[in-house]
Design a protein around this motif. Structure first.
Motif, short mmCIF file in Angstrom:
data_model
loop_
_atom_site.label_atom_id
_atom_site.label_comp_id
_atom_site.label_asym_id
_atom_site.label_seq_id
_atom_site.Cartn_x
_atom_site.Cartn_y
_atom_site.Cartn_z
N ALA A 45 24.30 22.04 37.27
CA ALA A 45 24.02 22.74 35.91
C ALA A 45 23.08 23.39 35.97
N ALA A 46 22.01 23.37 37.17
CA ALA A 46 20.80 24.42 37.21
C ALA A 46 21.46 25.71 37.70
N GLN A 47 22.63 25.77 38.52
CA GLN A 47 22.99 27.02 39.14
C GLN A 47 24.20 27.74 38.19
N VAL A 48 24.73 27.07 37.40
CA VAL A 48 26.18 27.53 37.09
C VAL A 48 25.80 28.82 36.17
N LEU A 49 24.95 29.12 35.42
CA LEU A 49 24.75 30.30 34.61
C LEU A 49 24.49 31.42 35.58
N TYR A 50 24.08 31.32 37.00
CA TYR A 50 23.92 32.45 37.91
C TYR A 50 25.26 32.91 38.47
N TRP A 51 26.03 32.05 38.79
CA TRP A 51 27.56 32.47 39.26
C TRP A 51 28.83 32.48 38.35
N ALA A 52 28.59 31.71 37.30
CA ALA A 52 29.94 31.58 36.54
C ALA A 52 30.10 32.94 35.53
N PRO A 53 28.96 33.52 35.03
CA PRO A 53 29.69 34.63 34.32
C PRO A 53 30.22 35.67 35.24
N PRO A 54 29.54 36.14 36.40
CA PRO A 54 29.95 37.01 37.31
C PRO A 54 31.35 36.66 37.76
N ALA A 55 31.90 35.43 37.95
CA ALA A 55 32.96 34.81 38.50
C ALA A 55 33.98 35.35 37.31
N ALA A 56 33.66 35.04 35.98
CA ALA A 56 34.66 35.03 35.00
C ALA A 56 35.02 36.78 35.12
N GLY A 57 33.81 37.64 34.98
CA GLY A 57 34.00 38.94 35.19
C GLY A 57 34.98 39.39 36.33
N ALA A 58 34.52 38.93 37.04
CA ALA A 58 35.30 39.29 38.33
C ALA A 58 36.94 38.96 38.26
N TRP A 59 37.08 37.61 37.69
CA TRP A 59 38.32 37.00 37.41
C TRP A 59 39.02 38.22 36.54
N TRP A 60 38.46 38.41 35.20
CA TRP A 60 39.10 39.22 34.37
C TRP A 60 39.54 40.75 34.80
N ALA A 61 38.59 41.26 35.60
CA ALA A 61 38.75 42.69 36.24
C ALA A 61 40.02 42.64 37.02
N LEU A 62 40.12 41.81 37.98
CA LEU A 62 41.30 41.43 38.93
C LEU A 62 42.49 41.15 38.09
N ASN A 63 42.53 40.45 37.15
CA ASN A 63 43.64 40.01 36.35
C ASN A 63 43.94 41.46 35.68
N TRP A 64 43.31 42.15 35.22
CA TRP A 64 43.60 43.51 34.32
C TRP A 64 44.38 44.29 35.42
N ALA A 65 43.39 44.54 36.37
CA ALA A 65 44.13 45.39 37.54
C ALA A 65 45.39 45.23 38.08
N VAL A 66 45.71 43.76 38.35
CA VAL A 66 46.92 43.40 38.50
C VAL A 66 48.05 43.72 37.68
N LYS A 67 47.68 43.49 36.35
CA LYS A 67 48.76 43.61 35.25
C LYS A 67 48.97 45.28 34.99
N ARG A 68 47.52 46.02 35.13
CA ARG A 68 47.77 47.25 35.18
C ARG A 68 48.64 48.07 36.13
N ASN A 69 48.62 47.50 37.37
CA ASN A 69 49.07 47.91 38.42
C ASN A 69 50.77 47.67 38.42
N GLU A 70 51.11 46.52 37.96
CA GLU A 70 52.64 45.96 37.74
C GLU A 70 53.12 47.10 36.67
N TYR A 71 52.23 47.14 35.38
CA TYR A 71 53.20 48.11 34.47
C TYR A 71 53.05 49.47 35.04
N LEU A 72 52.09 50.14 35.84
CA LEU A 72 52.39 51.42 36.35
C LEU A 72 53.33 51.41 37.10
#
Length: 108
Positions: free
Chosen positions: A68-95
């Motif tokens: 609980a003390a550390q979750v706010l340090y790593w959860a937002p960057p991990a969620a952002g990285a997951w979103w960016a990777l998911n977007w890049a995979v979908k964009r690559n599949e579309y292109l």
């Protein structure tokens, strides 16, 4: 002069099993005639100790407290990285799909 008087005069030889103290006179002699005061030592017999007393309880609650003390340090960057990777995979599949090649055929 008695032998005990020589030993208690702060020489380099230890005074015996019960007469060695931690106040050192020189680097090689960790025993001197100066008695150490104010140090109280308590011991518990080894057969009265329980080395795993409360270990499971402490593991669960200490782990949760640390998480609980550390979750706010790593959860937002991990969620952002997951979103960016998911977007890049979908964009690559579309292109690389038939529709994406048709849409961007004249570009580049």
């Amino acid at each position: 002069m008695h032998p005990t008087q020589v030993l208690r005069s702060g020489g380099d030889r230890p005074m015996g099993r019960h007469g060695i103290y931690l106040n050192h006179v020189s680097w090689g002699n960790f025993g001197s005639a100066i008695k150490t005061r104010g140090i109280i030592t308590y011991m518990l017999s080894s057969n009265r100790q329980n080395p795993l007393a409360g270990a499971a309880h402490a593991a669960v609650f200490n782990s949760w407290r640390r998480f609980a003390a550390q979750v706010l340090y790593w959860a937002p960057p991990a969620a952002g990285a997951w979103w960016a990777l998911n977007w890049a995979v979908k964009r690559n599949e579309y292109l690389n799909s038939k529709a994406g090649r048709a849409e961007f055929a004249g570009v580049e």
